[in-house]
Design a protein around this motif. Structure first.
Motif, PDB file in Angstrom:
ATOM      1  N   THR A 275      -6.436  27.857  24.308  1.00  0.00           N
ATOM      2  CA  THR A 275      -5.325  28.747  24.638  1.00  0.00           C
ATOM      3  C   THR A 275      -5.511  29.351  26.020  1.00  0.00           C
ATOM      4  OG1 THR A 275      -5.068  29.227  22.283  1.00  0.00           O
ATOM      5  CG2 THR A 275      -3.978  30.732  23.817  1.00  0.00           C
TER       6      THR A 275
ATOM      7  N   SER B 273      -1.107  33.220  23.464  1.00  0.00           N
ATOM      8  CA  SER B 273      -0.202  32.078  23.491  1.00  0.00           C
ATOM      9  C   SER B 273       1.246  32.548  23.606  1.00  0.00           C
ATOM     10  CB  SER B 273      -0.390  31.242  22.224  1.00  0.00           C
ATOM     11  OG  SER B 273       0.520  30.161  22.195  1.00  0.00           O
TER      12      SER B 273
ATOM     13  N   CYS C 253      -3.044  29.081  29.326  1.00  0.00           N
ATOM     14  CA  CYS C 253      -2.631  30.231  30.149  1.00  0.00           C
ATOM     15  C   CYS C 253      -3.000  29.999  31.610  1.00  0.00           C
ATOM     16  CB  CYS C 253      -3.286  31.522  29.643  1.00  0.00           C
ATOM     17  SG  CYS C 253      -2.643  32.132  28.067  1.00  0.00           S
TER      18      CYS C 253
END
Length: 169
Positions: free
Chosen positions: A124, A91, A128
């Motif tokens: 997460t 993150s 991304c």
């Protein structure tokens, strides 16, 4: 570390919201004081410091500390905290413009033994991927993570999630 230390760390983290942004350094000082009690070379120290920097809006300062914690063997000391460090590092990498590194780090976590952090890995990783313009892959991960929690439509949502990345399958 010992159970007393862990309880005090948990208690410190429970007070995070008591520190507005202008007092964030005070919170980090609380964590630093706890870290100072650890033996030299403990992976818990840089992990807790990384979390404190990250939680107070400084992903750039957190990244090297997460890396240090993992390099010192955080995953061997605590598989759970090691996995948390990978999620949080990914993150932070995304927040600092290095989403591709986050994708590489978390992709291998998809095959790790299942635990309560599975959905956080997928969420997460989806962020991304989205930062890299790979929204369909990210949405597929999120729908796949959400499907088992739905009271109905689990099979349909799981199928839709797969179809986003493999229209043939």
């Amino acid at each position: 570390m010992n159970e007393d230390w862990e309880k005090r760390v948990v208690s410190a983290w429970a007070t995070l919201d008591d520190y507005p942004q202008e007092r964030a350094a005070e919170f980090r000082a609380v964590i630093d004081a706890l870290v100072a009690e650890l033996p030299d070379g403990s992976p818990l120290g840089p992990f807790e410091q990384a979390c404190a920097w990250d939680s107070t809006g400084h992903s750039d300062k957190a990244v090297p500390l997460y890396r240090e914690a993992l390099a010192r063997g955080l995953g061997e000391e605590s598989g759970y905290k090691g996995r948390r460090a990978k999620i949080q590092l990914s993150s932070s990498l995304r927040n600092t413009g290095r989403a591709e590194e986050g994708v590489k780090l978390l992709t291998s976590e998809l095959d790790a033994p299942s635990d309560e952090l599975d959905d956080a890995v997928r969420a997460t990783l989806a962020l991304c991927l989205s930062s890299l313009g790979r929204d369909r892959e990210g949405l597929s991960l999120v729908l796949g993570a959400l499907a088992p929690h739905l009271p109905r439509y689990q099979r349909s949502m799981a199928n839709y999630a797969r179809a986003l990345v493999d229209p043939e399958g």
